[in-house]
Design a protein around this motif. Structure first.
Motif, mmCIF file in Angstrom:
data_model
loop_
_atom_site.group_PDB
_atom_site.id
_atom_site.type_symbol
_atom_site.label_atom_id
_atom_site.label_comp_id
_atom_site.label_asym_id
_atom_site.label_seq_id
_atom_site.Cartn_x
_atom_site.Cartn_y
_atom_site.Cartn_z
ATOM 1 N N ALA A 143 8.578 -6.347 -6.295
ATOM 2 C CA ALA A 143 9.384 -6.990 -5.272
ATOM 3 C C ALA A 143 8.352 -7.656 -4.435
ATOM 4 O O ALA A 143 8.612 -8.790 -4.005
ATOM 5 C CB ALA A 143 10.466 -6.224 -4.633
ATOM 6 N N VAL A 144 7.470 -6.712 -3.594
ATOM 7 C CA VAL A 144 6.559 -7.296 -2.872
ATOM 8 C C VAL A 144 5.799 -8.331 -3.480
ATOM 9 O O VAL A 144 5.338 -9.437 -3.043
ATOM 10 C CB VAL A 144 5.742 -6.243 -2.210
ATOM 11 C CG1 VAL A 144 4.624 -6.566 -1.532
ATOM 12 C CG2 VAL A 144 6.628 -5.218 -1.686
ATOM 13 N N CYS A 145 5.100 -8.196 -4.710
ATOM 14 C CA CYS A 145 4.368 -9.233 -5.271
ATOM 15 C C CYS A 145 5.147 -10.405 -5.618
ATOM 16 O O CYS A 145 4.602 -11.440 -5.672
ATOM 17 C CB CYS A 145 3.791 -8.520 -6.704
ATOM 18 S SG CYS A 145 2.523 -7.309 -6.615
ATOM 19 N N ASP A 146 6.433 -10.432 -5.918
ATOM 20 C CA ASP A 146 7.373 -11.412 -5.976
ATOM 21 C C ASP A 146 7.599 -12.304 -4.862
ATOM 22 O O ASP A 146 7.942 -13.572 -4.907
ATOM 23 C CB ASP A 146 8.649 -11.328 -6.700
ATOM 24 C CG ASP A 146 8.490 -10.673 -8.191
ATOM 25 O OD1 ASP A 146 7.354 -11.112 -8.780
ATOM 26 O OD2 ASP A 146 9.404 -10.153 -8.641
ATOM 27 N N LEU A 147 7.321 -11.852 -3.920
ATOM 28 C CA LEU A 147 7.383 -12.722 -2.483
ATOM 29 C C LEU A 147 6.489 -13.805 -2.386
ATOM 30 O O LEU A 147 5.492 -13.815 -2.863
ATOM 31 C CB LEU A 147 7.191 -11.786 -1.230
ATOM 32 C CG LEU A 147 8.081 -10.436 -1.479
ATOM 33 C CD1 LEU A 147 7.651 -9.577 0.101
ATOM 34 C CD2 LEU A 147 9.649 -11.030 -0.847
ATOM 35 N N ASP A 148 6.932 -14.794 -1.741
ATOM 36 C CA ASP A 148 6.153 -16.220 -1.495
ATOM 37 C C ASP A 148 6.398 -16.723 -0.452
ATOM 38 O O ASP A 148 7.549 -16.904 0.124
ATOM 39 C CB ASP A 148 6.292 -17.039 -2.760
ATOM 40 C CG ASP A 148 5.090 -17.872 -2.947
ATOM 41 O OD1 ASP A 148 3.887 -17.527 -2.418
ATOM 42 O OD2 ASP A 148 5.018 -18.706 -4.154
ATOM 43 N N VAL A 149 5.479 -17.647 0.071
ATOM 44 C CA VAL A 149 5.824 -18.475 1.154
ATOM 45 C C VAL A 149 5.972 -20.045 0.763
ATOM 46 O O VAL A 149 5.793 -20.148 -0.487
ATOM 47 C CB VAL A 149 4.546 -18.399 2.284
ATOM 48 C CG1 VAL A 149 4.408 -17.001 2.941
ATOM 49 C CG2 VAL A 149 3.345 -18.618 1.825
ATOM 50 N N ALA A 150 6.549 -20.804 1.630
ATOM 51 C CA ALA A 150 6.683 -22.425 1.474
ATOM 52 C C ALA A 150 5.190 -22.788 0.810
ATOM 53 O O ALA A 150 4.200 -22.196 1.337
ATOM 54 C CB ALA A 150 7.142 -23.003 2.536
ATOM 55 N N MET A 187 -0.216 -9.234 -4.308
ATOM 56 C CA MET A 187 -0.810 -8.541 -5.218
ATOM 57 C C MET A 187 -2.186 -8.113 -5.159
ATOM 58 O O MET A 187 -2.315 -6.950 -5.203
ATOM 59 C CB MET A 187 -0.580 -9.230 -6.593
ATOM 60 C CG MET A 187 -1.000 -8.566 -7.728
ATOM 61 S SD MET A 187 -0.866 -9.232 -9.479
ATOM 62 C CE MET A 187 0.727 -9.891 -9.471
ATOM 63 N N TRP A 188 -2.981 -9.071 -4.294
ATOM 64 C CA TRP A 188 -4.351 -8.785 -4.267
ATOM 65 C C TRP A 188 -4.517 -7.542 -3.173
ATOM 66 O O TRP A 188 -5.336 -6.833 -3.178
ATOM 67 C CB TRP A 188 -5.100 -10.041 -3.917
ATOM 68 C CG TRP A 188 -6.671 -9.856 -3.482
ATOM 69 C CD1 TRP A 188 -7.094 -9.891 -2.396
ATOM 70 C CD2 TRP A 188 -7.594 -9.229 -3.984
ATOM 71 N NE1 TRP A 188 -8.398 -9.758 -2.120
ATOM 72 C CE2 TRP A 188 -8.681 -9.163 -3.354
ATOM 73 C CE3 TRP A 188 -7.798 -8.928 -5.437
ATOM 74 C CZ2 TRP A 188 -9.819 -8.664 -3.692
ATOM 75 C CZ3 TRP A 188 -9.137 -8.406 -6.103
ATOM 76 C CH2 TRP A 188 -10.047 -8.282 -5.172
ATOM 77 N N SER A 189 -3.508 -7.841 -2.076
ATOM 78 C CA SER A 189 -3.737 -7.036 -0.973
ATOM 79 C C SER A 189 -3.230 -5.581 -1.551
ATOM 80 O O SER A 189 -3.829 -4.811 -1.064
ATOM 81 C CB SER A 189 -2.558 -7.595 -0.084
ATOM 82 O OG SER A 189 -2.939 -8.725 0.690
ATOM 83 N N LEU A 190 -2.183 -5.539 -2.210
ATOM 84 C CA LEU A 190 -2.139 -4.173 -2.751
ATOM 85 C C LEU A 190 -3.126 -3.455 -3.457
ATOM 86 O O LEU A 190 -3.242 -2.223 -3.340
ATOM 87 C CB LEU A 190 -0.682 -4.352 -3.640
ATOM 88 C CG LEU A 190 0.660 -4.646 -2.919
ATOM 89 C CD1 LEU A 190 1.642 -4.640 -4.030
ATOM 90 C CD2 LEU A 190 0.893 -3.669 -1.758
ATOM 91 N N VAL A 191 -3.814 -4.244 -4.437
ATOM 92 C CA VAL A 191 -4.904 -3.815 -5.023
ATOM 93 C C VAL A 191 -6.111 -3.231 -3.867
ATOM 94 O O VAL A 191 -6.708 -2.323 -4.164
ATOM 95 C CB VAL A 191 -5.620 -4.863 -5.800
ATOM 96 C CG1 VAL A 191 -6.921 -4.424 -6.433
ATOM 97 C CG2 VAL A 191 -4.562 -5.185 -7.191
#
Length: 147
Positions: A15-22, A33-37
């Motif tokens: 769910a965190v990886c699916d988040l996006d900004v405008a 996703m990169w941040s989680l890695v």
């Protein structure tokens, strides 16, 4: 407002990886996703999902740079949940959590100096601009924490 911060775990990382900004904000925010890695393979990285009423709506990552300094490296709210006060409330929660470490004397955040909203938003929390970062790309702002 029913906002909380929770650790990133197996049940919520997608769910965190699916988040996006405008699209207009894409240049200002790194990929979750990169941040989680990064956090998985580096010491001192803390990640939090921002929840509203049980739903993942945003993401934080901060890094313990030194025993007395934390840098907030990532902070985003999904485009569908912006302009609702979620970011303001979530940053209050994050700062409170960071300050539970009594050794912390400085909290810093960087942002693109071309981001028209960032300066005033962070200043409202007490962040003071101290100049450009070492790469001369982002504005660095700091809160000094009293002992």
């Amino acid at each position: 407002m029913d906002i909380s911060l929770k650790p990133i775990i197996k049940a919520n990382y997608e769910a965190v990886c699916d988040l996006d900004v405008a699209e207009s904000q894409q240049d200002f925010v790194a990929c979750n996703m990169w941040s989680l890695v990064e956090a998985q393979f580096n010491e001192g990285y803390v990640t939090r999902a921002i929840y509203q009423a049980g739903n993942v709506v945003g993401f934080f990552m901060w890094v313990k740079e030194t025993p007395s300094k934390i840098s907030i490296w990532r902070f985003m709210v999904d485009e569908k949940f912006q302009k609702q006060g979620i970011g303001r409330f979530a940053l209050e929660l994050a700062l409170a959590e960071i300050k539970t470490d009594t050794a912390i004397r400085e909290i810093e955040i960087c942002y693109n100096p071309n981001n028209p909203v960032a300066k005033d938003f962070y200043a409202s929390f007490g962040f003071s601009e101290v100049g450009m970062d070492e790469d001369d790309e982002d504005m660095l702002a700091v809160i000094h924490v009293s002992p």
